[in-house]
Motif scaffolding. Structure first.
Motif, PDB file in Angstrom:
ATOM      1  N   LEU A   1       1.068  14.308  -2.414  1.00 29.33           N
ATOM      2  CA  LEU A   1       0.317  13.905  -1.228  1.00 29.33           C
ATOM      3  C   LEU A   1       1.223  13.152  -0.253  1.00 29.33           C
ATOM      4  N   THR A   2       2.073  12.261  -0.786  1.00 33.33           N
ATOM      5  CA  THR A   2       3.017  11.522   0.073  1.00 33.33           C
ATOM      6  C   THR A   2       3.966  12.472   0.776  1.00 33.33           C
ATOM      7  N   GLU A   3       4.474  13.459   0.054  1.00 31.47           N
ATOM      8  CA  GLU A   3       5.402  14.425   0.658  1.00 31.47           C
ATOM      9  C   GLU A   3       4.724  15.215   1.767  1.00 31.47           C
ATOM     10  N   ASN A   4       3.466  15.591   1.557  1.00 35.44           N
ATOM     11  CA  ASN A   4       2.737  16.339   2.590  1.00 35.44           C
ATOM     12  C   ASN A   4       2.534  15.494   3.845  1.00 35.44           C
ATOM     13  N   ILE A   5       2.180  14.208   3.635  1.00 32.32           N
ATOM     14  CA  ILE A   5       1.977  13.319   4.785  1.00 32.32           C
ATOM     15  C   ILE A   5       3.295  13.121   5.532  1.00 32.32           C
ATOM     16  N   LEU A   6       4.388  12.912   4.788  1.00 31.81           N
ATOM     17  CA  LEU A   6       5.693  12.749   5.431  1.00 31.81           C
ATOM     18  C   LEU A   6       6.088  13.983   6.219  1.00 31.81           C
ATOM     19  N   LYS A   7       5.777  15.140   5.683  1.00 30.65           N
ATOM     20  CA  LYS A   7       6.102  16.382   6.388  1.00 30.65           C
ATOM     21  C   LYS A   7       5.383  16.425   7.736  1.00 30.65           C
ATOM     22  N   VAL A   8       4.095  16.054   7.741  1.00 32.12           N
ATOM     23  CA  VAL A   8       3.323  16.055   8.997  1.00 32.12           C
ATOM     24  C   VAL A   8       3.876  15.002   9.960  1.00 32.12           C
ATOM     25  N   LEU A   9       4.178  13.815   9.435  1.00 33.16           N
ATOM     26  CA  LEU A   9       4.707  12.744  10.295  1.00 33.16           C
ATOM     27  C   LEU A   9       6.028  13.146  10.935  1.00 33.16           C
ATOM     28  N   LYS A  10       6.901  13.814  10.164  1.00 27.36           N
ATOM     29  CA  LYS A  10       8.190  14.245  10.714  1.00 27.36           C
ATOM     30  C   LYS A  10       8.007  15.321  11.780  1.00 27.36           C
ATOM     31  N   GLU A  11       7.017  16.204  11.578  1.00 29.49           N
ATOM     32  CA  GLU A  11       6.750  17.226  12.587  1.00 29.49           C
ATOM     33  C   GLU A  11       6.246  16.598  13.889  1.00 29.49           C
ATOM     34  N   GLN A  12       5.523  15.482  13.761  1.00 25.52           N
ATOM     35  CA  GLN A  12       4.972  14.812  14.940  1.00 25.52           C
ATOM     36  C   GLN A  12       5.844  13.665  15.430  1.00 25.52           C
TER      37      GLN A  12
ATOM     38  N   LEU B   1      -1.106   2.604  19.059  1.00 25.44           N
ATOM     39  CA  LEU B   1       0.235   2.055  18.884  1.00 25.44           C
ATOM     40  C   LEU B   1       0.521   1.732  17.420  1.00 25.44           C
ATOM     41  N   LEU B   2      -0.457   1.134  16.740  1.00 26.77           N
ATOM     42  CA  LEU B   2      -0.267   0.795  15.334  1.00 26.77           C
ATOM     43  C   LEU B   2       0.015   2.041  14.510  1.00 26.77           C
ATOM     44  N   TYR B   3      -0.763   3.105  14.733  1.00 27.85           N
ATOM     45  CA  TYR B   3      -0.595   4.325  13.957  1.00 27.85           C
ATOM     46  C   TYR B   3       0.792   4.934  14.196  1.00 27.85           C
ATOM     47  N   ASN B   4       1.225   5.017  15.451  1.00 31.07           N
ATOM     48  CA  ASN B   4       2.501   5.666  15.760  1.00 31.07           C
ATOM     49  C   ASN B   4       3.684   4.799  15.347  1.00 31.07           C
ATOM     50  N   ARG B   5       3.514   3.467  15.409  1.00 32.17           N
ATOM     51  CA  ARG B   5       4.569   2.605  14.868  1.00 32.17           C
ATOM     52  C   ARG B   5       4.722   2.822  13.369  1.00 32.17           C
ATOM     53  N   TRP B   6       3.596   2.891  12.673  1.00 29.02           N
ATOM     54  CA  TRP B   6       3.653   3.128  11.224  1.00 29.02           C
ATOM     55  C   TRP B   6       4.283   4.489  10.919  1.00 29.02           C
ATOM     56  N   ALA B   7       3.963   5.504  11.716  1.00 28.73           N
ATOM     57  CA  ALA B   7       4.528   6.837  11.485  1.00 28.73           C
ATOM     58  C   ALA B   7       6.044   6.799  11.580  1.00 28.73           C
ATOM     59  N   ILE B   8       6.554   6.138  12.628  1.00 29.64           N
ATOM     60  CA  ILE B   8       8.004   6.066  12.813  1.00 29.64           C
ATOM     61  C   ILE B   8       8.651   5.248  11.689  1.00 29.64           C
ATOM     62  N   ARG B   9       8.040   4.121  11.342  1.00 25.75           N
ATOM     63  CA  ARG B   9       8.596   3.263  10.288  1.00 25.75           C
ATOM     64  C   ARG B   9       8.618   3.993   8.949  1.00 25.75           C
ATOM     65  N   THR B  10       7.578   4.790   8.690  1.00 28.06           N
ATOM     66  CA  THR B  10       7.514   5.523   7.421  1.00 28.06           C
ATOM     67  C   THR B  10       8.608   6.582   7.349  1.00 28.06           C
TER      68      THR B  10
ATOM     69  N   LEU C   1       0.838  -1.200   0.000  1.00 25.70           N
ATOM     70  CA  LEU C   1       0.000   0.000   0.000  1.00 25.70           C
ATOM     71  C   LEU C   1       0.872   1.247   0.000  1.00 25.70           C
ATOM     72  N   SER C   2       0.432   2.260  -0.738  1.00 27.64           N
ATOM     73  CA  SER C   2       1.153   3.531  -0.744  1.00 27.64           C
ATOM     74  C   SER C   2       0.951   4.250   0.581  1.00 27.64           C
ATOM     75  N   VAL C   3       1.776   5.250   0.825  1.00 28.60           N
ATOM     76  CA  VAL C   3       1.684   6.005   2.073  1.00 28.60           C
ATOM     77  C   VAL C   3       0.310   6.659   2.230  1.00 28.60           C
ATOM     78  N   PRO C   4      -0.241   7.323   1.197  1.00 28.00           N
ATOM     79  CA  PRO C   4      -1.573   7.935   1.376  1.00 28.00           C
ATOM     80  C   PRO C   4      -2.666   6.920   1.715  1.00 28.00           C
ATOM     81  N   VAL C   5      -2.647   5.742   1.055  1.00 33.13           N
ATOM     82  CA  VAL C   5      -3.689   4.738   1.300  1.00 33.13           C
ATOM     83  C   VAL C   5      -3.559   4.177   2.715  1.00 33.13           C
ATOM     84  N   LEU C   6      -2.344   3.856   3.148  1.00 31.87           N
ATOM     85  CA  LEU C   6      -2.148   3.314   4.486  1.00 31.87           C
ATOM     86  C   LEU C   6      -2.463   4.352   5.553  1.00 31.87           C
ATOM     87  N   ASN C   7      -2.170   5.609   5.257  1.00 28.83           N
ATOM     88  CA  ASN C   7      -2.532   6.691   6.182  1.00 28.83           C
ATOM     89  C   ASN C   7      -4.045   6.766   6.360  1.00 28.83           C
TER      90      ASN C   7
END
Length: 1000
Positions: A183-194, A144-153, A103-109
């Motif tokens: 869209l992937t870059e925007n999601i990554l930007k938010v994940l890195k900020e958090q 936990l699943l969401y935050n693990r995925w954020a870190i892994r991404t 799954l792509s980052v946007p779909v998994l998000n």
């Protein structure tokens, strides 16, 4: 057939009855067909593809009656689709490895956000503020699943990705890919900020000592029921798939270790956290086994992480790890068992199993530790260096410079150990003749390089030396040494002592003078001078070497010292220290200057201040050559000392002009613009011309990045530089013999040399300049000054060139020849600092163009475009390839008789220059590939003219090539503008890449 109809047919194909009159998604859900499909051995479509289809359908925007696009509605249909996607993910047991691969980052998000929503996590709530222990098990697990995925991404995004080779261009596909990328870059930007919050959430999860549960298909069905039908089972501790506390800790430790490892490259504390987490992960896997049903960890990657972090585990394969030389060396380095380390290197000299780069890296690490103050490592550094040197000799490599430095002061112990290394590194019975010759040559050269005859005798009488060298070779070596020194009288048989040979007093003085010239040890220099002054009082020993140079401003003071021994010692220590600075031997320079400072402090405050000034300059050089290379700012103490020097007002102190230059350049180099513009004392600005010049440069640079470019400070700087570059009949020098700027000027070339020495004083020792804005400012100033002259034909372009005045009242007073030389030197130096600055490359190209070096000009024009477009894989920015640059490239190609290239470049202009293109194509004597370039032409008019031209000339083959080029469908004038632009961009890219390969 529509996508919805196709999915409906696929979902109902296995049912004997027809679906009821409801949505096919509801039918799929109610009839349990999804579960039946997922239980198949090889379901088609596969589960992950179903997730994509369900979420894509659920996220389709709607259109209202006014044809306005609206967000996806929150209706029953979309809720069912999202639920189906969640059920498929539950079937996959929420395995992030499987989901991330497919799954792509946007779909998994989107999927995980839906999981948070259905798990009753309030939207907008910060996860770090939530107490996981107080939440229902499935809710805590969703977080936990969401935050693990954020870190892994975040970690995954830092890895290099192999670019997929693009297929035929399709506009809609490219648009879709671009949208997904953004869209992937925007999601990554938010994940890195958090990221910090996610790390805190996972760290908190490690403190949970209880099992959690993750949603299954059954619990999701329960949640989808009407509220009144749910009996609270989904909130209890028994609902869902059980994940044990150990499994959770193993997953979370691994993911935390990965993010800490990514962040720990420059932070030792974070790196220690990564070690701890990977160690814990390995322990948990060893305890629970790696065959868990609910999580998978790539043990090969974990082992790689552990090896990179230096994690030592107590696993069963420790014995095999310790058997390898790498692990043994790592263990020795970590435990400080350096004697065993030397033993390993000695043994490896026979087998030669360790790579050269690995051996050198261990040696560098030991030398760094020794330089940081660990004196006990000096002997180990010497032994490891000897082992590596002999290894290099046996493999035919040159001897390392560190070996030569260590043998500046040879001793009996050093020679003993070196001979031991040589003996243990070669098996004479089995060694090849080539290996023996290499070892023999090394020992011969070692003898020729030694001055101490006892040490020479130690080598020449050693068993290995006698076996390796034949009698005639030994005799030849003796003859060479006899010619080198009249005192040496070797015979073929060993003698008891070389000091038994009589020597006159003059020979002894000569030997001591020779040692004095070679020595850089302050204590040894002092001892030699005491011995020399004891032998004779008639000689001035500071004059024995013409390499000992001290500036005149210092020499007058030093030579005024009445005591001859003190005078010689101060002069020689200072001269040797200055020479060590020139050759960048800053360690010995520090020792020499410190000894000199200690000596002059006793009797001369004036010379004490001189040595303090020189040590300040040495500290500047040391920082720029060491920590400054990596961009580390200098310590505040050093900056304070630099300011203190500039503000110093001690009378009658001899000052070297270069120190003031270096201090101002140092402040500019490290962006101390605030001090130079606002805090520097007014009296200092008025009395020190270099500070004045530095202040003007700092003020101009400070205001350049702003929205409005200041012209006032730029005008002041311009006037000062024009004054420096103006011809004057004054010929005055300062008291140190160097030209003084602004107030006193010499000949123009001398002025420009001094100006260049100041402007590029960081280049004096080839220091990398960390702030290119100063260099850009100076460069644009001189480019503008170069362009102002009336007889200029070809202007040179530069950044910020508009801030400078456009005219000079007295043009005849400026020596433009010197200005041109300065521009060339400046841009050459700038490109050593950053060879990928496209503005500087354009300036270099313009210089070559102005001097009729057209091939070199094309090289730099193409290089400027390549560095800012990923070798033309992206579009070259229009501010780089302006019409002026393109026209100059056209002229270069024309004068090089590359006429087809001229025609192609005419297309690059904003308005195609058909006149020049047609005239170039009419030339029949072209030095380029001619018709091979037709595939790069996208302008139909030029292709039609080519077809006509070849028909007129009767060139049938070339006419067919032109017709083939014009017949490509993507050049059809009826195509949309986007397709035509894409076709042009593809041809631009291929043509520029072909040109680059030709001229690079």
């Amino acid at each position: 057939m529509s996508a919805e109809a196709a999915d409906r047919e696929a979902a109902t194909s296995s049912r004997p009855c027809t679906p009821p009159q409801t949505s096919w998604f509801e039918f799929l859900l109610e009839e349990g067909l999804l579960e039946q499909h997922l239980q198949k051995p090889s379901p088609d479509p596969p589960p992950v593809q179903l997730i994509v289809q369900f979420l894509e359908q659920a996220s389709k925007p709607s259109v209202n009656e006014q044809n306005q696009v609206q967000p996806p509605p929150d209706n029953k249909r979309n809720r069912i689709l999202k639920l189906l996607a969640l059920k498929v993910a539950a079937h996959l047991k929420w395995d992030l490895d499987v989901l991330e691969k497919s799954l792509s980052v946007p779909v998994l998000n989107m999927l995980l956000n839906e999981l948070l929503c259905i798990s009753k996590v309030p939207p907008g709530t910060k996860h770090v503020d939530v107490d996981l222990s107080s939440l229902p098990p499935t809710t805590a697990m969703a977080i936990l699943l969401y935050n693990r995925w954020a870190i892994r991404t975040i970690v995954q995004s830092s890895f290099p990705v192999k670019q997929v080779k693009p297929g035929p261009p399709q506009l809609n596909v490219m648009n879709q890919m671009q949208q997904e990328k953004e869209l992937t870059e925007n999601i990554l930007k938010v994940l890195k900020e958090q990221a910090a919050d996610s790390i805190l959430v996972l760290e908190g999860a490690l403190k949970l000592n209880k099992d959690l549960y993750v949603h299954t298909i059954r619990t999701l069905d329960l949640l989808a029921m009407e509220p009144g039908m749910v009996n609270g089972e989904t909130e209890s501790s028994t609902a869902g798939l059980k994940i044990t506390a150990e499994e959770i800790q193993c997953q979370v430790c691994y993911d935390l270790g990965a993010i800490y490892f990514q962040q720990g490259a420059t932070n030792a504390a974070v790196n220690e956290n990564a070690k701890e987490k990977f160690f814990k992960t390995k322990e948990l896997i060893a305890k629970n086994g790696s065959s868990s049903l609910h999580f998978t960890i790539d043990e090969e990657r974990l082992a790689g992480y552990c090896q990179a972090c230096g994690v030592l585990t107590s696993s069963d394969d420790d014995a095999s790890q310790q058997a390898t030389p790498y692990s043994q060396i790592h263990s020795c380095m970590k435990s400080g068992n350096y004697q065993d380390l030397v033993k390993i290197f000695l043994e490896d000299n026979l087998t030669l199993s360790l790579p050269v780069l690995f051996r050198q890296s261990v040696q560098r690490e030991l030398f760094q530790k020794a330089q940081q103050g660990n004196d006990s490592l000096d002997e180990i550094c010497f032994k490891v260096c000897m082992c590596n040197t002999v290894c290099d000799v046996l493999q035919g490599r040159t001897v390392d410079i560190q070996f030569c430095q260590l043998f500046l002061k040879p001793s009996k112990e050093k020679i003993d150990f070196l001979l031991e290394v040589c003996s243990r590194s070669i098996n004479l019975e089995n060694a090849s003749e080539a290996l023996k010759r290499k070892m023999a040559a090394f020992l011969k050269n070692l003898c020729l390089g030694l001055e101490d005859l006892q040490l020479v005798f130690m080598i020449s009488s050693h068993e290995l030396f006698i076996k390796l060298l034949k009698d005639d070779e030994r005799k030849l070596l003796i003859d060479q040494m006899r010619k080198r020194s009249p005192r040496i009288n070797l015979c073929t048989k060993p003698v008891t002592s070389f000091y038994d040979i009589p020597a006159s007093a003059s020979v002894n003085i000569g030997q001591l003078e020779h040692q004095l010239i070679l020595s850089v040890d302050p204590w040894r220099i002092r001892q030699i001078l005491i011995e020399l002054h004891g032998m004779t009082s008639e000689r001035q020993f500071w004059m024995i070497s013409n390499k000992w140079e001290v500036p005149n401003v210092y020499g007058n003071v030093i030579l005024g010292i009445k005591d001859n021994l003190t005078r010689d010692l101060v002069y020689i220590l200072l001269a040797k220290g200055l020479h060590c600075c020139v050759i960048k031997d800053f360690v010995h320079a520090k020792q020499l200057f410190s000894a000199c400072l200690e000596l002059v402090t006793e009797f001369s405050p004036k010379l004490r201040q001189v040595m303090l000034n020189e040590m300040l300059l040495l500290d500047i050089y040391t920082h720029e050559a060491g920590a400054g290379v990596s961009g580390e700012r200098p310590p505040s103490d050093l900056i304070s000392r630099v300011r203190g020097y500039l503000e110093m007002r001690v009378p009658d102190i001899p000052l070297r002009q270069v120190i003031a230059e270096e201090c101002v350049a140092f402040l500019l180099n490290w962006c101390e613009n605030e001090y130079l513009t606002m805090q520097v004392p007014l009296q200092l600005v008025q009395t020190n011309p270099y500070v004045k010049l530095g202040q003007l440069l700092a003020a101009t640079c400070k205001e350049l990045p702003g929205p409005k470019e200041s012209r006032r400070t730029a005008k002041d700087l311009w006037e000062v530089v024009v004054q420096i570059c103006s011809v004057s009949n004054q010929h005055k020098r300062g008291n140190d013999g160097r030209v003084s700027l602004i107030k006193h000027r010499e000949s123009t070339l001398g002025i420009m040399y001094r100006w260049w020495s100041f402007v590029s004083s960081w280049e004096y020792f080839f220091f990398p300049f960390q702030e290119p804005l100063v260099l850009t400012t100076i460069l644009s100033l001189f480019v503008k000054l170069h362009n102002v002259r009336e007889d200029i034909v070809n202007d040179i372009a530069a950044e910020h060139i508009s801030i400078w005045p456009s005219s000079i009242p007295n043009l005849q007073s400026v020596d433009f020849e010197a200005v041109a030389v300065t521009v060339k030197e400046l841009v050459s130096y700038a490109l050593t600092i950053n060879a990928n600055n496209h503005f500087w490359l354009i300036i270099q190209a313009d210089i070559y163009f102005a001097t009729n070096q057209y091939s070199a000009a094309l090289h730099y024009y193409l290089q400027a475009g390549a560095v800012c477009s990923d070798f033309f894989n992206k579009m070259v920015p229009p501010d780089v390839y302006t019409d002026q640059v393109i026209k100059r490239m056209i002229k270069c190609c024309s004068l090089l008789n590359c006429h087809t290239q001229v025609a192609i470049l005419c297309q690059f202009l904003r308005e195609v220059d058909y006149k020049t293109a047609f005239k170039a194509l009419q030339e029949q004597n072209s030095h380029d590939a001619m018709d091979s370039y037709y595939e790069y032409i996208w302008d139909v008019t030029i292709l039609e003219y080519l077809t006509y031209l070849h028909h007129k000339r009767g060139e049938t083959d070339k006419r067919q090539i032109a017709i083939k080029a014009i017949g490509q469908t993507e050049l059809n004038a009826s195509n949309p503008e986007e397709v035509l632009q894409l076709a042009a961009q593809r041809r631009k890219k291929k043509f520029l890449q072909a040109m680059a390969k030709l001229y690079f």
